[in-house]
Enzyme design. Structure first.
Site, PDB file in Angstrom:
ATOM      1  CG  ASP A   8      -2.094   0.926   1.106  1.00  0.00           C
ATOM      2  OD1 ASP A   8      -2.268   1.517   0.025  1.00  0.00           O
ATOM      3  OD2 ASP A   8      -2.825   1.082   2.098  1.00  0.00           O
ATOM      4  CG  ASN A  55      -7.210  -2.874  -6.365  1.00  0.00           C
ATOM      5  OD1 ASN A  55      -6.222  -3.583  -6.180  1.00  0.00           O
ATOM      6  ND2 ASN A  55      -7.604  -1.979  -5.457  1.00  0.00           N
TER       7      ASN A  55
HETATM    8  C1  FPP Z   1      -1.875   0.144  -3.315  1.00  0.00           C
HETATM    9  O1  FPP Z   1      -1.397   1.448  -3.420  1.00  0.00           O
HETATM   10  C2  FPP Z   1      -1.359  -0.667  -4.389  1.00  0.00           C
HETATM   11  C3  FPP Z   1      -2.129  -1.296  -5.324  1.00  0.00           C
HETATM   12  C4  FPP Z   1      -3.599  -1.221  -5.346  1.00  0.00           C
HETATM   13  C5  FPP Z   1      -1.567  -2.065  -6.418  1.00  0.00           C
HETATM   14  C6  FPP Z   1      -0.282  -2.765  -6.104  1.00  0.00           C
HETATM   15  C7  FPP Z   1       0.395  -2.953  -7.374  1.00  0.00           C
HETATM   16  C8  FPP Z   1       1.710  -2.900  -7.594  1.00  0.00           C
HETATM   17  C9  FPP Z   1       2.729  -2.796  -6.545  1.00  0.00           C
HETATM   18  C10 FPP Z   1       2.211  -2.956  -8.990  1.00  0.00           C
HETATM   19  C11 FPP Z   1       1.795  -4.171  -9.767  1.00  0.00           C
HETATM   20  C12 FPP Z   1       2.336  -5.433  -9.210  1.00  0.00           C
HETATM   21  C13 FPP Z   1       2.971  -6.378  -9.914  1.00  0.00           C
HETATM   22  C14 FPP Z   1       3.295  -7.665  -9.285  1.00  0.00           C
HETATM   23  C15 FPP Z   1       3.375  -6.190 -11.294  1.00  0.00           C
HETATM   24  P1  FPP Z   1      -2.449   2.635  -3.595  1.00  0.00           P
HETATM   25  O2  FPP Z   1      -2.523   2.977  -5.036  1.00  0.00           O
HETATM   26  O3  FPP Z   1      -3.754   2.260  -2.963  1.00  0.00           O
HETATM   27  O4  FPP Z   1      -1.741   3.762  -2.762  1.00  0.00           O
HETATM   28  P2  FPP Z   1      -2.440   4.938  -1.966  1.00  0.00           P
HETATM   29  O5  FPP Z   1      -3.264   4.315  -0.868  1.00  0.00           O
HETATM   30  O6  FPP Z   1      -1.280   5.708  -1.430  1.00  0.00           O
HETATM   31  O7  FPP Z   1      -3.270   5.705  -2.954  1.00  0.00           O
END
Ligand code: FPP
Length: 254
Positions: free
Chosen positions: A21, A69
């Site tokens: 996250d 998501n």
């Molecule tokens: C949460 O951060 C992260 C995600 C919803 C996606 C995680 C994906 C990756 C790390 C990249 C793709 C993975 C692979 C294996 C290729 P957020 O966007 O919710 O962050 P925030 O809460 O700060 O907005």
């Protein structure tokens, strides 16, 4: 001369799962688009994959895309799928070279066809590597997982392959997307949030949790080592008393 205490074995979790996250916040802090945070998040997945193995972990699960998501803005969803496809394309040779077994959990058949194609190839080509496994949770949500498992279990009962009277966790859990994976010993969530967000709800029954304020793109091997050190201080009881846990053969059959 004083007695030298016997070195106590350090408990290393077999299976670590990570709720990654903070990609969006990482990008916002730098005035960058959210996708830049995700791009850097992919680099952290690479780092964590090898850091976990170096530190003695046998299985690492990362929550890369949840069932929920899909409700993000379409351009962010599209960009995440693009990053995932690119990652799989680029990483396959490295997985083979470094003998990393790739697995997935979640409703993989709901992902774009290109992603599915690369996933299938990577899972197939790495399936016999026995020592270390990277599990990508993709289009995964624990509630959807339970619904799918309940439907499959009910169908098996109706077809006479399972007996309702013999229902137990051991029989039902074979219908979960995690059927042949060990439960996570340690679940880490980055970015300071203290939520489970529909991740491995049943498998986390006896997991330890570590929450770190570090945003996922900044997560390093040292952060993982710190989480493992915290894990090593925990006494896991599996529902027993502390005295029972220190006695031999104490883990209950669930
Ligand atoms: C949460 O951060 C992260 C995600 C919803 C996606 C995680 C994906 C990756 C790390 C990249 C793709 C993975 C692979 C294996 C290729 P957020 O966007 O919710 O962050 P925030 O809460 O700060 O907005």
């Amino acid at each position: 001369m004083g007695r030298v205490p016997a070195a106590s074995p350090v408990a290393v979790p077999t299976h670590v799962a990570i709720i990654m996250d903070g990609n969006g916040r990482w990008a916002r802090q730098r005035g960058l688009p959210r996708i830049e945070g995700h791009r850097r998040g992919v680099e952290s997945v690479r780092t964590a994959t090898y850091a976990a193995r170096d530190l003695g972990v046998k299985m690492l699960t990362v929550y890369a895309f949840s069932s929920e998501n899909w409700s993000r803005p379409p351009d962010e969803v599209g960009a995440l799928m693009g990053l995932l496809e690119l990652y799989l394309k680029k990483e396959l040779a490295t997985f083979v070279r470094d003998r990393v077994r790739l697995r997935t959990i979640g409703r993989v058949d709901g992902l774009p066809a290109g992603v599915q194609k690369h996933l299938r190839a990577a899972v197939e080509e790495t399936r016999d590597f026995p020592d270390y496994t990277l599990v990508l949770a993709l289009n995964y949500g624990a509630r959807a997982e339970v619904v799918d498992a309940a439907r499959a279990y009910a169908a098996a009962v109706a077809a006479g392959r399972e007996k309702l009277n013999d229902s137990s966790w051991a029989t039902f859990s074979r219908y979960l997307t995690t059927a042949d994976l060990p439960d996570p010993d340690l679940i880490i969530r980055t970015s300071g949030e203290k939520r489970v967000s529909n991740f491995l709800l049943l498998q986390a029954a006896y997991a330890e949790f570590v929450f770190t304020p570090v945003l996922w793109p900044d997560f390093t091997k040292a952060d993982l080592a710190a989480a493992l050190a915290e894990f090593a201080t925990r006494e896991r009881r599996f529902g027993l008393t502390g005295e029972q846990v220190s006695a031999p053969a104490s883990k209950p059959a669930l």
